[in-house]
Design a protein around this motif. Structure first.
Motif, mmCIF file in Angstrom:
data_model
loop_
_atom_site.group_PDB
_atom_site.id
_atom_site.type_symbol
_atom_site.label_atom_id
_atom_site.label_comp_id
_atom_site.label_asym_id
_atom_site.label_seq_id
_atom_site.Cartn_x
_atom_site.Cartn_y
_atom_site.Cartn_z
ATOM 1 N N HIS A 8 0.855 -1.181 0.000
ATOM 2 C CA HIS A 8 0.000 0.000 0.000
ATOM 3 C C HIS A 8 0.888 1.227 0.000
ATOM 4 C CE1 HIS A 8 -3.609 -2.324 0.814
ATOM 5 N NE2 HIS A 8 -2.955 -2.974 1.773
ATOM 6 N N SER A 9 0.383 2.263 -0.595
ATOM 7 C CA SER A 9 1.170 3.497 -0.610
ATOM 8 C C SER A 9 1.148 4.138 0.770
ATOM 9 C CB SER A 9 0.614 4.465 -1.652
ATOM 10 O OG SER A 9 -0.662 4.931 -1.244
ATOM 11 N N PHE A 10 2.087 5.025 0.994
ATOM 12 C CA PHE A 10 2.198 5.690 2.291
ATOM 13 C C PHE A 10 0.936 6.493 2.597
ATOM 14 C CE2 PHE A 10 3.516 9.351 4.886
ATOM 15 C CZ PHE A 10 3.938 8.657 6.009
ATOM 16 N N GLY A 18 -5.132 7.342 10.279
ATOM 17 C CA GLY A 18 -5.857 8.548 10.706
ATOM 18 C C GLY A 18 -7.302 8.241 11.064
ATOM 19 N N ILE A 19 -7.935 7.391 10.271
ATOM 20 C CA ILE A 19 -9.318 6.990 10.552
ATOM 21 C C ILE A 19 -9.390 6.222 11.865
ATOM 22 C CG2 ILE A 19 -11.178 5.466 9.776
ATOM 23 C CD1 ILE A 19 -10.440 6.329 6.889
#
Length: 84
Positions: A8-10, A18-19
């Motif tokens: 996954h990308s950063f 964050g969620i």
């Protein structure tokens, strides 16, 4: 049905974390508010019990002129109102 277990990308990881952080903070705030409501309810119950005690026992029995009979009736009313 192919599952995606790739990298996954950063930015995806950052958004996902964050969620989770926001959910955690909201849960903490919600739990704190719930405990504060329970504390306020407990204080209100204690205060109402004190008012009932002073009005029924002291008011009827000691100062109301009903004597021991008034105290027994007042205590019964206080007991029912407090513990029911």
């Amino acid at each position: 049905h192919e599952e995606d277990h790739g990298e996954h990308s950063f930015s995806d990881v950052l958004i996902h974390q964050g969620i989770h952080t926001i959910e955690f903070v909201l849960g903490c705030v919600s739990n704190t508010a719930s405990y504060l409501r329970l504390w306020a309810l407990s204080l209100a119950h204690a205060e109402l019990s004190e008012v009932f005690w002073s009005k029924l026992i002291v008011g009827l029995g000691l100062e109301g002129g009903f004597g021991p009979v008034g105290m027994v009736i007042g205590f019964g009313a206080w007991f029912i109102a407090t513990f029911a």
